[in-house]
Design a protein around this motif. Structure first.
Motif, PDB file in Angstrom:
ATOM      1  N   TYR A  92     -15.505  13.832 -44.521  1.00  0.00           N
ATOM      2  CA  TYR A  92     -16.075  13.212 -43.329  1.00  0.00           C
ATOM      3  C   TYR A  92     -17.336  12.434 -43.705  1.00  0.00           C
ATOM      4  N   PHE A  93     -17.480  11.242 -43.140  1.00  0.00           N
ATOM      5  CA  PHE A  93     -18.716  10.478 -43.268  1.00  0.00           C
ATOM      6  C   PHE A  93     -19.368  10.384 -41.897  1.00  0.00           C
ATOM      7  N   ARG A  94     -20.676  10.279 -41.909  1.00  0.00           N
ATOM      8  CA  ARG A  94     -21.438  10.384 -40.667  1.00  0.00           C
ATOM      9  C   ARG A  94     -21.053   9.312 -39.652  1.00  0.00           C
ATOM     10  N   LEU A 405     -25.638  22.788 -38.210  1.00  0.00           N
ATOM     11  CA  LEU A 405     -24.984  22.901 -36.906  1.00  0.00           C
ATOM     12  C   LEU A 405     -25.127  21.618 -36.099  1.00  0.00           C
ATOM     13  N   ASN A 406     -26.304  21.011 -36.143  1.00  0.00           N
ATOM     14  CA  ASN A 406     -26.499  19.758 -35.417  1.00  0.00           C
ATOM     15  C   ASN A 406     -25.637  18.637 -35.999  1.00  0.00           C
ATOM     16  N   SER A 407     -25.468  18.643 -37.317  1.00  0.00           N
ATOM     17  CA  SER A 407     -24.621  17.631 -37.961  1.00  0.00           C
ATOM     18  C   SER A 407     -23.162  17.816 -37.576  1.00  0.00           C
ATOM     19  N   LEU A 408     -22.716  19.064 -37.503  1.00  0.00           N
ATOM     20  CA  LEU A 408     -21.312  19.337 -37.189  1.00  0.00           C
ATOM     21  C   LEU A 408     -20.956  18.992 -35.749  1.00  0.00           C
ATOM     22  N   LYS A 409     -21.933  18.963 -34.870  1.00  0.00           N
ATOM     23  CA  LYS A 409     -21.648  18.696 -33.460  1.00  0.00           C
ATOM     24  C   LYS A 409     -21.034  17.318 -33.223  1.00  0.00           C
ATOM     25  N   SER A 410     -21.191  16.416 -34.199  1.00  0.00           N
ATOM     26  CA  SER A 410     -20.613  15.077 -34.039  1.00  0.00           C
ATOM     27  C   SER A 410     -19.124  15.053 -34.386  1.00  0.00           C
ATOM     28  N   ILE A 411     -18.623  16.151 -34.932  1.00  0.00           N
ATOM     29  CA  ILE A 411     -17.221  16.241 -35.342  1.00  0.00           C
ATOM     30  C   ILE A 411     -16.393  16.828 -34.207  1.00  0.00           C
TER      31      ILE A 411
END
Length: 525
Positions: A92-94, A405-411
């Motif tokens: 995954y890329f941002r 956790l904050n990064s994963l919320k976009s997935i």
């Protein structure tokens, strides 16, 4: 039958494999392990009905896993049942959280991903595979499986000729850049050097054979997770008649007249004919080998000045749901600037923009989590303790936890992840140092730089002491589960080589004295 006694220090992967090989060869082998269970960093976390592999999680080169069982006449499928993964993992890329790349070892599926980057990079990918495969064959046949006991084992015309073929002076990233121009594709086939604790931006180009092995031979999953391998090796060792002592903290390798004579454990002397040390080599030389002469060049000062791999921060999260929107077991999440991220790790900086890895073993084996739920294993590469410019404490743990956790919320599927956690624990660099004696908390051991590889890496046979052998990630040939299994093979072969010399000498001496007992001694090896 050979009645000589061997003590193996540590029930890590290489310790267990060494013990099995020696027990099978007819020695009386005892393992002394400071923890209460086998595996070393291949431990298991049992947590509120969830089970997590503590450290290693990706199975490559399964034939090496299987070999130790086959050696003893066992069917590996009875011990470590495996299933090939396809795709191997998702990336995954941002800026495209809902469009991961699925990396496969199936050529048809892989071509779909490659061609999305254009024909030039697709062709370049195969040019890269062709070149690194040639180097892999050289490394496999002339370096990875060979000990370097003497100066002349490396510095001879034949070996030096092969060494030139490795072309090791380029970095992994620069080497791949010759063939592939797209930054994202480059990152997806170079980050794997982190499997052995070194950055692709300064690690030798030879280590791009790691992704090559994935693409050509695949990635596998062992039923029950990686800990099944540790449990099964312990089971085999016990079936062969070996002995394991848990909660046995080895305090010293006893050396008398330049010979290892046994160990001091829990304030008790235990004698042995040979000692095989699976404790991390830097830790062992500094804390277990107390005889100054036996240390040789590995003084405390040298140990402190050597270069160490990165470490890891791991989160084990028990979740109250299944993550059906996430397709695969292995998932990599890249930030916007991987090079800066890795430079920060090896500069000791607290990461402000980290890449990380999510492993969902319960997708392959639902028994690893309560019914209808998943467990998430999350790994963030971080600095080792000697490099880090920050302290590991509750605040640091919370910092990285919140970031992930904050990064994963976009997935898609992870939008409410922070509200779905019902159980959690962590492993930090301090835990690797204190629980597993990983020097500086460097969970991959010594960094595999050019000056710490092959003949310049610590070898299996002790240089300044007889009857003492080392195995594990900080010894030649290096880190990674398949490679430390090879280090066990090398250590055992070195021990057998020395024992055969000893027995042959006894045979000749007895023969001169007319003692018929010599044949039984010689045939016992």
């Amino acid at each position: 039958m050979n009645e000589k006694k061997v003590i193996v220090i540590g029930a890590g992967v290489a310790g267990l494999a060494s013990a099995i090989r020696l027990q099978h060869a007819g020695y009386s082998v005892s393992i002394y392990e400071k923890e209460s269970m086998p595996g070393g960093k291949m431990h298991r976390i049992d947590q509120d009905g969830y089970q997590f592999d503590l450290g290693p999680s990706i199975v490559m080169m399964p034939e090496i896993y299987r070999e130790v069982f086959e050696l003893c006449g066992r069917d590996p499928d009875d011990y470590i049942p495996m299933e090939k993964l396809d795709p191997m993992y998702s990336v995954y890329f941002r800026d495209r959280p809902d469009e991961p790349y699925h990396m496969s070892s199936d050529m048809t599926s892989l071509m779909e991903t490659l061609e999305s980057f254009g024909d030039e990079d697709s062709q370049g990918f195969f040019d890269y595979l062709n070149e690194i495969y040639k180097r892999f064959i050289v490394a496999r046949d002339h370096f990875i499986q060979k000990p370097f006991r003497h100066f002349s084992d490396f510095y001879n015309p034949s070996t030096l000729k092969q060494a030139l073929k490795l072309k090791t002076f380029d970095s992994a990233d620069h080497f791949i850049s010759k063939y592939i121009k797209n930054d994202r594709l480059k990152e997806m086939i170079s980050f794997q050097t982190l499997y052995i604790g070194i950055s692709p931006f300064n690690g030798p180009s030879l280590y791009t054979m790691i992704p090559m092995i994935e693409f050509l031979y695949g990635v596998w999953f062992i039923k029950g997770g990686m800990y099944t391998m540790a449990q099964s090796m312990e089971r085999l060792f016990l079936e062969l008649g070996g002995t394991v002592h848990y909660n046995a903290n080895v305090e010293e390798i006893r050396i008398v007249n330049e010979q290892a004579k046994g160990i001091l454990v829990n304030n008790q002397d235990i004698d042995a004919d040979y000692v095989v040390c699976n404790a991390d080599f830097p830790y062992a030389m500094k804390h277990l080998v107390l005889d100054t002469k036996a240390k040789g060049k590995y003084t405390d000062r040298k140990i402190d000045n050597m270069k160490y791999s990165c470490s890891c921060f791991l989160m084990y999260l028990g979740m109250d749901k299944k993550y059906d929107d996430i397709d695969h077991v292995h998932n990599f999440f890249f930030n916007d600037n991987l090079e800066q991220n890795l430079n920060d790790i090896f500069a000791g900086n607290k990461l402000t923009d980290a890449s990380f890895y999510v492993y969902i073993a319960s997708k392959m084996d639902p028994s690893l989590a309560p019914e209808g739920k998943d467990g998430l294993y999350i790994l963030v590469p971080v600095s080792d303790l000697s490099t880090a410019k920050y302290e590991w404490n509750d605040e640091t743990i919370q910092y990285y936890r919140d970031y992930v956790l904050n990064s994963l919320k976009s997935i898609k599927g992870f939008e409410q992840i922070d509200q779905e956690i019902v159980s959690e624990s962590y492993t930090t660099p301090i835990d690797f140092a204190e629980k597993f004696n990983a020097y500086n908390g460097a969970c991959f051991g010594l960094q595999p730089t050019l000056s710490q590889s092959n003949h310049m890496r610590p070898q299996s046979k002790a240089k300044n002491c007889e009857n003492l052998y080392f195995t594990g990630s900080s010894t030649h040939p290096g880190a990674g589960v398949p490679i430390v299994l090879l280090s066990a093979k090398i250590a055992v072969e070195e021990l057998l080589r020395d024992d055969e010399k000893t027995v042959a000498y006894a045979h000749d001496s007895n023969k001169q004295r007319g003692n018929d007992h010599d044949d039984r001694i010689a045939n016992s090896v």
